[in-house]
Design an enzyme around this catalytic site. Structure first.
Site, PDB file in Angstrom:
ATOM      1  N   GLY A  11       0.310  -1.172   0.320  1.00 17.99           N
ATOM      2  CA  GLY A  11       0.096   0.063  -0.511  1.00 17.99           C
ATOM      3  C   GLY A  11       1.126   0.961  -0.362  1.00 17.99           C
ATOM      4  N   LEU A  13       1.729   3.472   2.073  1.00 18.14           N
ATOM      5  CA  LEU A  13       2.314   3.150   3.586  1.00 18.14           C
ATOM      6  C   LEU A  13       3.002   2.844   3.824  1.00 18.14           C
ATOM      7  CD1 LEU A  13       2.767   5.632   6.029  1.00 18.14           C
ATOM      8  CD2 LEU A  13       0.248   4.391   7.740  1.00 18.14           C
ATOM      9  N   ALA A  64      -4.874  -2.134   5.664  1.00 16.29           N
ATOM     10  CA  ALA A  64      -7.143  -1.881   5.722  1.00 16.29           C
ATOM     11  C   ALA A  64      -7.246  -2.013   4.425  1.00 16.29           C
ATOM     12  CB  ALA A  64      -6.468  -0.254   5.986  1.00 16.29           C
ATOM     13  N   THR A  66      -9.532   0.669   2.348  1.00 14.48           N
ATOM     14  CA  THR A  66      -9.281   2.060   2.584  1.00 14.48           C
ATOM     15  C   THR A  66     -10.352   2.484   1.410  1.00 14.48           C
ATOM     16  OG1 THR A  66      -7.363   2.258   1.029  1.00 14.48           O
ATOM     17  CG2 THR A  66      -7.283   2.006   3.503  1.00 14.48           C
ATOM     18  N   ASP A 106      -9.057  10.062  10.366  1.00 10.47           N
ATOM     19  CA  ASP A 106     -10.175  11.789  10.806  1.00 10.47           C
ATOM     20  C   ASP A 106     -11.270  10.773  10.573  1.00 10.47           C
ATOM     21  OD1 ASP A 106      -8.788  11.211   8.817  1.00 10.47           O
ATOM     22  OD2 ASP A 106      -9.949  13.304   7.845  1.00 10.47           O
ATOM     23  N   TYR A 135     -17.054   3.375   7.018  1.00 10.71           N
ATOM     24  CA  TYR A 135     -15.346   3.541   6.730  1.00 10.71           C
ATOM     25  C   TYR A 135     -14.959   3.426   7.817  1.00 10.71           C
ATOM     26  CZ  TYR A 135     -10.117   4.717   6.501  1.00 10.71           C
ATOM     27  OH  TYR A 135      -9.285   4.759   6.738  1.00 10.71           O
ATOM     28  N   TRP A 160      -5.972  12.466   5.394  1.00 14.38           N
ATOM     29  CA  TRP A 160      -5.760  12.583   4.077  1.00 14.38           C
ATOM     30  C   TRP A 160      -3.849  12.945   3.355  1.00 14.38           C
ATOM     31  CZ3 TRP A 160      -7.328  18.579   3.338  1.00 14.38           C
ATOM     32  CH2 TRP A 160      -9.099  18.504   3.682  1.00 14.38           C
TER      33      TRP A 160
HETATM   34  N1  LIG Z   1      -5.522   6.680   3.002  1.00 13.54           N
HETATM   35  C1  LIG Z   1      -5.600   7.417   3.598  1.00 13.54           C
HETATM   36  O1  LIG Z   1      -6.092   8.892   2.760  1.00 13.54           O
HETATM   37  C2  LIG Z   1      -5.444   7.386   4.535  1.00 13.54           C
HETATM   38  C3  LIG Z   1      -5.298   6.292   5.540  1.00 13.54           C
HETATM   39  N2  LIG Z   1      -5.121   6.248   6.596  1.00 13.54           N
HETATM   40  C4  LIG Z   1      -4.723   4.292   7.459  1.00 13.54           C
HETATM   41  O2  LIG Z   1      -3.464   4.575   7.356  1.00 13.54           O
HETATM   42  C5  LIG Z   1      -3.156   3.550   6.814  1.00 13.54           C
HETATM   43  C6  LIG Z   1      -2.378   2.892   5.796  1.00 13.54           C
HETATM   44  O3  LIG Z   1      -3.557   3.436   4.349  1.00 13.54           O
HETATM   45  P1  LIG Z   1      -2.865   3.661   3.265  1.00 13.54           P
HETATM   46  O4  LIG Z   1      -1.686   2.957   2.558  1.00 13.54           O
HETATM   47  O5  LIG Z   1      -3.277   4.710   1.966  1.00 13.54           O
HETATM   48  O6  LIG Z   1      -3.948   2.674   2.283  1.00 13.54           O
HETATM   49  P2  LIG Z   1      -4.097   1.451   0.699  1.00 13.54           P
HETATM   50  O7  LIG Z   1      -5.157   1.460   0.620  1.00 13.54           O
HETATM   51  O8  LIG Z   1      -3.066   2.349   0.081  1.00 13.54           O
HETATM   52  O9  LIG Z   1      -3.179   0.373   0.754  1.00 13.54           O
HETATM   53  C7  LIG Z   1      -3.753  -0.511   2.191  1.00 13.54           C
HETATM   54  C8  LIG Z   1      -2.810  -2.018   2.056  1.00 13.54           C
HETATM   55  O10 LIG Z   1      -3.775  -2.984   2.525  1.00 13.54           O
HETATM   56  C9  LIG Z   1      -3.694  -4.072   1.655  1.00 13.54           C
HETATM   57  N3  LIG Z   1      -5.127  -5.166   2.588  1.00 13.54           N
HETATM   58  C10 LIG Z   1      -5.883  -4.856   1.688  1.00 13.54           C
HETATM   59  N4  LIG Z   1      -6.417  -6.104   2.264  1.00 13.54           N
HETATM   60  C11 LIG Z   1      -5.653  -7.316   3.148  1.00 13.54           C
HETATM   61  C12 LIG Z   1      -5.916  -8.324   3.549  1.00 13.54           C
HETATM   62  N5  LIG Z   1      -6.929  -8.856   3.857  1.00 13.54           N
HETATM   63  N6  LIG Z   1      -4.809  -9.384   4.049  1.00 13.54           N
HETATM   64  C13 LIG Z   1      -3.997  -8.561   4.080  1.00 13.54           C
HETATM   65  N7  LIG Z   1      -3.295  -7.192   3.540  1.00 13.54           N
HETATM   66  C14 LIG Z   1      -4.951  -6.389   3.249  1.00 13.54           C
HETATM   67  C15 LIG Z   1      -3.701  -3.550   0.754  1.00 13.54           C
HETATM   68  O11 LIG Z   1      -3.514  -4.781  -0.508  1.00 13.54           O
HETATM   69  P3  LIG Z   1      -4.194  -5.271  -2.005  1.00 13.54           P
HETATM   70  O12 LIG Z   1      -4.059  -4.073  -2.677  1.00 13.54           O
HETATM   71  O13 LIG Z   1      -3.123  -6.159  -2.325  1.00 13.54           O
HETATM   72  O14 LIG Z   1      -5.909  -5.783  -1.811  1.00 13.54           O
HETATM   73  C16 LIG Z   1      -3.082  -2.520   0.147  1.00 13.54           C
HETATM   74  O15 LIG Z   1      -1.654  -2.975   0.220  1.00 13.54           O
HETATM   75  C17 LIG Z   1      -4.875   2.363   6.977  1.00 13.54           C
HETATM   76  O16 LIG Z   1      -4.861   1.975   8.157  1.00 13.54           O
HETATM   77  C18 LIG Z   1      -6.188   3.717   6.744  1.00 13.54           C
HETATM   78  O17 LIG Z   1      -6.715   2.819   7.130  1.00 13.54           O
HETATM   79  C19 LIG Z   1      -5.918   6.930   7.826  1.00 13.54           C
HETATM   80  C20 LIG Z   1      -5.930   8.033   7.438  1.00 13.54           C
HETATM   81  C21 LIG Z   1      -5.778   8.545   5.812  1.00 13.54           C
HETATM   82  C1  LIG Z   2     -11.347  13.566  -7.079  1.00 13.63           C
HETATM   83  C2  LIG Z   2     -12.084  14.414  -6.467  1.00 13.63           C
HETATM   84  C3  LIG Z   2     -12.771  14.220  -5.091  1.00 13.63           C
HETATM   85  N1  LIG Z   2     -13.002  15.243  -5.021  1.00 13.63           N
HETATM   86  C4  LIG Z   2     -13.657  15.441  -2.957  1.00 13.63           C
HETATM   87  C5  LIG Z   2     -14.240  14.091  -2.889  1.00 13.63           C
HETATM   88  C6  LIG Z   2     -13.847  13.734  -0.793  1.00 13.63           C
HETATM   89  O1  LIG Z   2     -14.488  14.653  -0.067  1.00 13.63           O
HETATM   90  C7  LIG Z   2     -12.105  15.030  -1.077  1.00 13.63           C
HETATM   91  C8  LIG Z   2     -10.954  13.888  -1.076  1.00 13.63           C
HETATM   92  O2  LIG Z   2     -11.265  13.095  -2.352  1.00 13.63           O
HETATM   93  P1  LIG Z   2     -10.824  10.910  -2.398  1.00 13.63           P
HETATM   94  O3  LIG Z   2     -11.081  10.350  -2.988  1.00 13.63           O
HETATM   95  O4  LIG Z   2      -9.184  11.333  -1.409  1.00 13.63           O
HETATM   96  O5  LIG Z   2     -11.239  11.088  -0.547  1.00 13.63           O
HETATM   97  P2  LIG Z   2     -10.778  10.398   0.137  1.00 13.63           P
HETATM   98  O6  LIG Z   2     -11.029   9.095  -0.527  1.00 13.63           O
HETATM   99  O7  LIG Z   2     -12.167  10.282   1.172  1.00 13.63           O
HETATM  100  O8  LIG Z   2     -10.060  10.192   1.568  1.00 13.63           O
HETATM  101  C9  LIG Z   2     -10.183   9.909   2.874  1.00 13.63           C
HETATM  102  O9  LIG Z   2      -9.538   8.698   2.684  1.00 13.63           O
HETATM  103  C10 LIG Z   2      -9.100   7.462   3.518  1.00 13.63           C
HETATM  104  C11 LIG Z   2      -8.638   6.230   3.325  1.00 13.63           C
HETATM  105  C12 LIG Z   2      -8.884   8.532   5.099  1.00 13.63           C
HETATM  106  O10 LIG Z   2      -8.758   7.689   6.258  1.00 13.63           O
HETATM  107  C13 LIG Z   2      -8.989   9.723   4.673  1.00 13.63           C
HETATM  108  O11 LIG Z   2      -7.977  10.586   5.284  1.00 13.63           O
HETATM  109  C14 LIG Z   2      -9.409  10.543   3.475  1.00 13.63           C
HETATM  110  O12 LIG Z   2      -7.729  10.998   2.935  1.00 13.63           O
HETATM  111  O13 LIG Z   2     -12.141  16.008  -2.929  1.00 13.63           O
HETATM  112  C15 LIG Z   2     -13.020  16.382  -5.542  1.00 13.63           C
HETATM  113  O14 LIG Z   2     -14.240  17.152  -4.900  1.00 13.63           O
HETATM  114  N2  LIG Z   2     -12.963  16.327  -6.622  1.00 13.63           N
HETATM  115  C16 LIG Z   2     -12.768  15.525  -6.997  1.00 13.63           C
HETATM  116  O15 LIG Z   2     -12.845  15.559  -8.473  1.00 13.63           O
END
Ligand SMILES: NC(=O)C1=CN([C@@H]2O[C@H](COP(=O)(O)OP(=O)(O)OC[C@H]3O[C@@H](n4cnc5c(N)ncnc54)[C@H](OP(=O)(O)O)[C@@H]3O)[C@@H](O)[C@H]2O)C=CC1
Ligand SMILES: Cc1cn([C@H]2C[C@H](O)[C@@H](COP(=O)(O)OP(=O)(O)O[C@H]3O[C@@H](C)C(=O)[C@@H](O)[C@H]3O)O2)c(=O)[nH]c1=O
Length: 295
Positions: A11, A13, A64, A66, A106, A135, A160
């Protein structure tokens, strides 16, 4: 030397963790990384088998479900990964005596518009959770499952999230900016981006210092997604018209909080922590993406 297991390694992170730990300055960690193909977290028996065999000091869980909008339809899938598997990890942390470093969001907070005035520095770690989408609900239940099963945990809430790997808002905007002449972006959801490099650096510091508990980590500053998009295009030199719209005008399956700023006072009080400004974080990320595109 600490044995560290990284889950969700492919993923956004997870890849950042791998890249940073590969650097020599962090050679104190012996890392074993698993992506979802190598270890499906929902496979309870395999999970226990791997962790028993490896006997790690720390498990970093970047895995996760996500997909915020899809969680509304696929609640079972989101629960299985974000709650059930996390509960099992926490149970194993207690049984096998490893520290569980887990990430939350958040989106566990209600985020009413009035909270922007009431809590200008953001929500603190002890602010009551009350998620408004599925979520967020599963992530909050996952947190609770950890606290119910072990004391040996670090829960880091970020918002974010964006970085050079995987998908995120910055990369989506850069892609859409090339494809379209006009974009609409919501201007009534306030928060702050968190950059993956900064997350990993701060988490390593917390691990070195043997810190436990729940911490918020994000960047300094408060912006809307529209302002974030505008800054991305201005800094990247992309010419595209961006129209600010309300959440009602930009319909999505899941509701998002209007305000989800995380207060970072608690983590800033830990020596060695480094909370950056979102502008600086965005500059760093854009130059990373720029160097990658030149390769
Ligand atoms: N993205 C964001 O904006 C935010 C993320 N977070 C939290 O931060 C953390 C990291 O997020 P982020 O890196 O963006 O997430 P990603 O969606 O980029 O990565 C999540 C990873 O989890 C893996 N995964 C999903 N299901 C399983 C499973 N059953 N077993 C093993 N691996 C699995 C996915 O693998 P695969 O793709 O192969 O399914 C993927 O590689 C998460 O806990 C998320 O909730 C918090 C706030 C904001
Ligand atoms: C692509 C797009 C999104 N948006 C809006 C939708 C949403 O309200 C915001 C952000 O879009 P995203 O699809 O990136 O949003 P979102 O998937 O809600 O992002 C979230 O992901 C999860 C995993 C988290 O934990 C949160 O912290 C947050 O980062 O912008 C627009 O207004 N215009 C656009 O063209």
């Amino acid at each position: 030397m600490k044995d560290l297991i990284l889950l969700g390694a492919s993923g956004q992170l997870g890849q950042e963790w791998q890249q940073i730990l590969d650097k020599e300055d962090f050679s104190q960690f012996n890392i074993a990384a698993y992506d979802s193909d190598q270890l499906d977290l929902t496979d309870k028996h395999k999970l226990a088998e791997v962790l028993q065999e490896r006997n790690p000091d720390v498990v970093v869980n970047c895995a996760a479900y996500t997909k915020v909008d899809e969680s509304e339809k696929h609640i079972k899938q989101a629960e299985t990964v974000n709650v059930k598997a996390v509960a099992e990890l926490a149970r194993l942390s207690e049984e096998l005596n490893f520290k569980l470093l887990h990430y939350s969001t958040d989106y566990i907070f209600p985020g009413g518009e009035e909270d922007k005035q009431r809590f200008p520095k953001g929500y603190t770690e002890d602010h009551p959770a009350d998620p408004i989408n599925k979520y967020g609900e599963t992530k909050w239940k996952g947190e609770q499952a950890i606290r119910d099963n072990t004391d040996n945990y670090l829960i880091i809430r970020v918002s974010w999230l964006c970085g050079q790997f995987g998908s995120n808002f910055v990369k989506t905007m850069l892609k859409l900016g090339k494809e379209r002449s006009t974009l609409q972006v919501v201007d009534d959801q306030w928060g702050s981006p968190t950059f993956t490099t900064n997350v990993v650096e701060n988490c390593i510091n917390l691990l070195y210092r043997e810190v436990k508990g729940t911490y918020h980590l994000t960047s300094e500053g408060l912006i809307t997604w529209y302002e974030f998009a505008r800054a991305i295009f201005d800094k990247a030199g992309v010419e595209v018209k961006v129209e600010p719209v309300s959440s009602d005008q930009f319909e999505t399956m899941a509701d998002r909080p209007h305000y989800s700023k995380l207060c970072t006072d608690k983590i800033e009080a830990v020596p060695g922590s480094n909370v950056i400004n979102w502008n600086q974080g965005l500059d760093n990320l854009l130059s990373q993406l720029d160097s990658l595109s030149r390769l």
